[in-house]
Write a protein that holds these residues in place. Structure first.
Motif, mmCIF file in Angstrom:
data_model
loop_
_atom_site.group_PDB
_atom_site.id
_atom_site.type_symbol
_atom_site.label_atom_id
_atom_site.label_comp_id
_atom_site.label_asym_id
_atom_site.label_seq_id
_atom_site.Cartn_x
_atom_site.Cartn_y
_atom_site.Cartn_z
ATOM 1 N N LEU A 1 0.827 -1.206 0.000
ATOM 2 C CA LEU A 1 0.000 0.000 0.000
ATOM 3 C C LEU A 1 0.865 1.261 0.000
ATOM 4 C CD1 LEU A 1 -2.855 1.145 0.112
ATOM 5 C CD2 LEU A 1 -2.735 1.036 2.604
ATOM 6 N N GLU A 2 1.954 1.242 0.769
ATOM 7 C CA GLU A 2 2.859 2.401 0.806
ATOM 8 C C GLU A 2 3.493 2.634 -0.565
ATOM 9 O OE1 GLU A 2 3.688 4.562 3.320
ATOM 10 O OE2 GLU A 2 2.102 3.686 4.517
ATOM 11 N N LEU A 3 3.788 1.538 -1.279
ATOM 12 C CA LEU A 3 4.347 1.683 -2.623
ATOM 13 C C LEU A 3 3.349 2.345 -3.561
ATOM 14 C CD1 LEU A 3 6.239 -1.710 -3.155
ATOM 15 C CD2 LEU A 3 7.241 0.579 -3.171
ATOM 16 N N VAL A 4 2.083 1.907 -3.478
ATOM 17 C CA VAL A 4 1.049 2.499 -4.333
ATOM 18 C C VAL A 4 0.885 3.976 -4.013
ATOM 19 C CG1 VAL A 4 -1.404 2.461 -4.897
ATOM 20 C CG2 VAL A 4 -0.164 0.317 -4.662
ATOM 21 N N LEU A 5 0.824 4.307 -2.716
ATOM 22 C CA LEU A 5 0.674 5.704 -2.306
ATOM 23 C C LEU A 5 1.910 6.534 -2.652
ATOM 24 C CD1 LEU A 5 -1.020 5.229 1.192
ATOM 25 C CD2 LEU A 5 -2.106 5.993 -0.918
ATOM 26 N N GLY A 6 3.071 5.864 -2.784
ATOM 27 C CA GLY A 6 4.314 6.576 -3.067
ATOM 28 C C GLY A 6 4.555 6.861 -4.536
ATOM 29 N N ILE A 7 3.711 6.312 -5.424
ATOM 30 C CA ILE A 7 3.906 6.539 -6.860
ATOM 31 C C ILE A 7 3.816 8.026 -7.185
ATOM 32 C CG2 ILE A 7 2.871 6.172 -9.129
ATOM 33 C CD1 ILE A 7 2.126 3.360 -8.216
ATOM 34 N N LEU B 1 1.323 13.578 -19.206
ATOM 35 C CA LEU B 1 0.336 12.719 -18.560
ATOM 36 C C LEU B 1 0.573 12.668 -17.055
ATOM 37 C CD1 LEU B 1 -2.030 10.746 -19.072
ATOM 38 C CD2 LEU B 1 -0.336 8.916 -19.253
ATOM 39 N N ALA B 2 1.839 12.564 -16.650
ATOM 40 C CA ALA B 2 2.171 12.527 -15.224
ATOM 41 C C ALA B 2 1.774 13.828 -14.530
ATOM 42 C CB ALA B 2 3.670 12.264 -15.043
ATOM 43 N N LEU B 3 2.017 14.954 -15.202
ATOM 44 C CA LEU B 3 1.628 16.250 -14.620
ATOM 45 C C LEU B 3 0.109 16.360 -14.490
ATOM 46 C CD1 LEU B 3 4.142 18.538 -16.542
ATOM 47 C CD2 LEU B 3 4.107 18.149 -14.077
ATOM 48 N N SER B 4 -0.607 15.806 -15.452
ATOM 49 C CA SER B 4 -2.067 15.798 -15.363
ATOM 50 C C SER B 4 -2.526 14.954 -14.177
ATOM 51 C CB SER B 4 -2.674 15.248 -16.660
ATOM 52 O OG SER B 4 -2.268 16.021 -17.772
ATOM 53 N N GLY C 1 14.773 5.853 -10.185
ATOM 54 C CA GLY C 1 15.687 6.193 -11.280
ATOM 55 C C GLY C 1 15.118 5.836 -12.642
ATOM 56 N N PRO C 2 14.772 4.548 -12.875
ATOM 57 C CA PRO C 2 14.193 4.180 -14.178
ATOM 58 C C PRO C 2 12.914 4.934 -14.508
ATOM 59 C CG PRO C 2 14.888 2.222 -12.968
ATOM 60 C CD PRO C 2 15.033 3.375 -12.033
ATOM 61 N N ILE C 3 12.037 5.133 -13.502
ATOM 62 C CA ILE C 3 10.796 5.863 -13.750
ATOM 63 C C ILE C 3 11.101 7.308 -14.136
ATOM 64 C CG2 ILE C 3 8.720 6.810 -12.652
ATOM 65 C CD1 ILE C 3 8.517 4.248 -11.033
ATOM 66 N N GLY C 4 12.019 7.949 -13.394
ATOM 67 C CA GLY C 4 12.377 9.335 -13.683
ATOM 68 C C GLY C 4 12.971 9.499 -15.069
ATOM 69 N N ARG C 5 13.885 8.592 -15.448
ATOM 70 C CA ARG C 5 14.511 8.686 -16.777
ATOM 71 C C ARG C 5 13.494 8.428 -17.878
ATOM 72 N NH1 ARG C 5 18.754 6.469 -13.680
ATOM 73 N NH2 ARG C 5 18.066 4.337 -14.051
ATOM 74 N N PHE C 6 12.567 7.507 -17.645
ATOM 75 C CA PHE C 6 11.535 7.217 -18.650
ATOM 76 C C PHE C 6 10.636 8.424 -18.847
ATOM 77 C CE2 PHE C 6 7.297 5.651 -19.792
ATOM 78 C CZ PHE C 6 7.598 4.929 -20.936
ATOM 79 N N ILE D 1 6.768 10.411 -8.943
ATOM 80 C CA ILE D 1 6.549 11.195 -10.166
ATOM 81 C C ILE D 1 6.862 12.665 -9.924
ATOM 82 C CG2 ILE D 1 4.772 12.001 -11.778
ATOM 83 C CD1 ILE D 1 3.445 9.267 -11.505
ATOM 84 N N PHE D 2 6.386 13.192 -8.792
ATOM 85 C CA PHE D 2 6.623 14.609 -8.501
ATOM 86 C C PHE D 2 8.108 14.896 -8.344
ATOM 87 C CE2 PHE D 2 6.909 18.333 -5.750
ATOM 88 C CZ PHE D 2 6.051 19.210 -6.402
ATOM 89 N N ILE D 3 8.813 14.035 -7.596
ATOM 90 C CA ILE D 3 10.255 14.219 -7.406
ATOM 91 C C ILE D 3 10.985 14.132 -8.742
ATOM 92 C CG2 ILE D 3 12.333 13.177 -6.398
ATOM 93 C CD1 ILE D 3 10.648 12.433 -3.966
#
Length: 246
Positions: free
Chosen positions: A19-25, A187-190, A172-177, A29-31
């Motif tokens: 649950l913490e992982l889901v809430l941390g998505i 889409l992430a900003l939306s 790291g991978p999410i940020g670079r993608f 993205i923001f970071i």
């Protein structure tokens, strides 16, 4: 030691970690979007510092449960609506998130030149301050969820640490993608605007089920992944056609 041999404690730990992982998505993205405004050599370091701040804030909040409980007590009444300290933090954090995401979308819409000016204007301290502010908002939401699920603080702390360590691996991978694909970034900003609106609504005691939000996110991401694959195949087809003409 009793917790280590208690199956219920392990089930609670695994459930809360997921649950913490889901809430941390949203936090990841923001970071990732904020550190993208820094020079490339400083992005990974700043991303890790931001997640460490999130972990320390969540652990600190866990050890101040009495203070958190008192935050739900009404402070003011506006239009017959009782507003607590927690509500004020959620409303302020949601408005901050909407403001930041809207500003980033405007920067992307203005083009690369405007975005370059925004990057030059960003400083390590400024980005870290913004990360700390939003970490506080997401940490409060996350810890309130944890307190409602688990009674043992040891299990809560272990789940928070485990989830943040896993987020560090994925950040790291999410940020670079996100950085490589402008449409994914938009889409992430939306998504962040939608999350900000949900936080404001929650602060005004209008609760939007998070399942609806995450389903909308998952569906949008799935459609965008299909679009990315279609564009990649189209580019490959054009390249092969050009090669045959030569």
């Amino acid at each position: 030691m009793e917790l280590l041999t208690d199956p219920q404690a392990w089930i609670a730990f695994l459930t809360l970690t997921a649950l913490e992982l889901v809430l941390g998505i949203d936090n990841i993205i923001f970071i990732s979007i904020l550190v993208d405004r820094l020079p490339p050599e400083r992005r990974e370091f700043t991303r890790r510092i931001g997640l460490f701040l999130a972990m320390f804030m969540r652990i600190a909040l866990l050890f101040t449960l009495a203070w958190m409980v008192s935050m739900t007590a009404p402070l003011v009444t506006v239009w017959r609506e009782e507003i607590s300290g927690r509500d004020l933090i959620l409303i302020a954090g949601g408005l901050f998130l909407i403001w930041k995401a809207t500003g980033e979308i405007h920067g992307l819409a203005e083009g690369e030149e405007h975005g370059g000016e925004r990057k030059l204007a960003s400083t390590f301290a400024g980005v870290l301050t913004q990360i700390a502010i939003i970490d506080l908002v997401f940490s409060l939401d996350s810890i309130i969820t944890a307190v409602g699920m688990v009674d043992e603080i040891e299990v809560m702390v272990a789940a928070v640490v485990a989830s943040v360590l896993l987020m560090m691996v994925a950040a790291g991978p999410i940020g670079r993608f996100v950085s490589r694909h402008p449409t994914v970034k938009m889409l992430a900003l939306s998504f962040l605007i939608m999350v900000g609106m949900a936080l404001v609504a929650d602060g005004l005691d209008f609760h939007v089920p998070k399942g609806y939000i995450y389903f909308a996110m998952a569906f949008s991401v799935a459609v965008e992944m299909l679009n990315l694959r279609m564009r990649r195949n189209a580019a490959l087809t054009r390249k092969q056609a050009a090669g045959r003409k030569e």
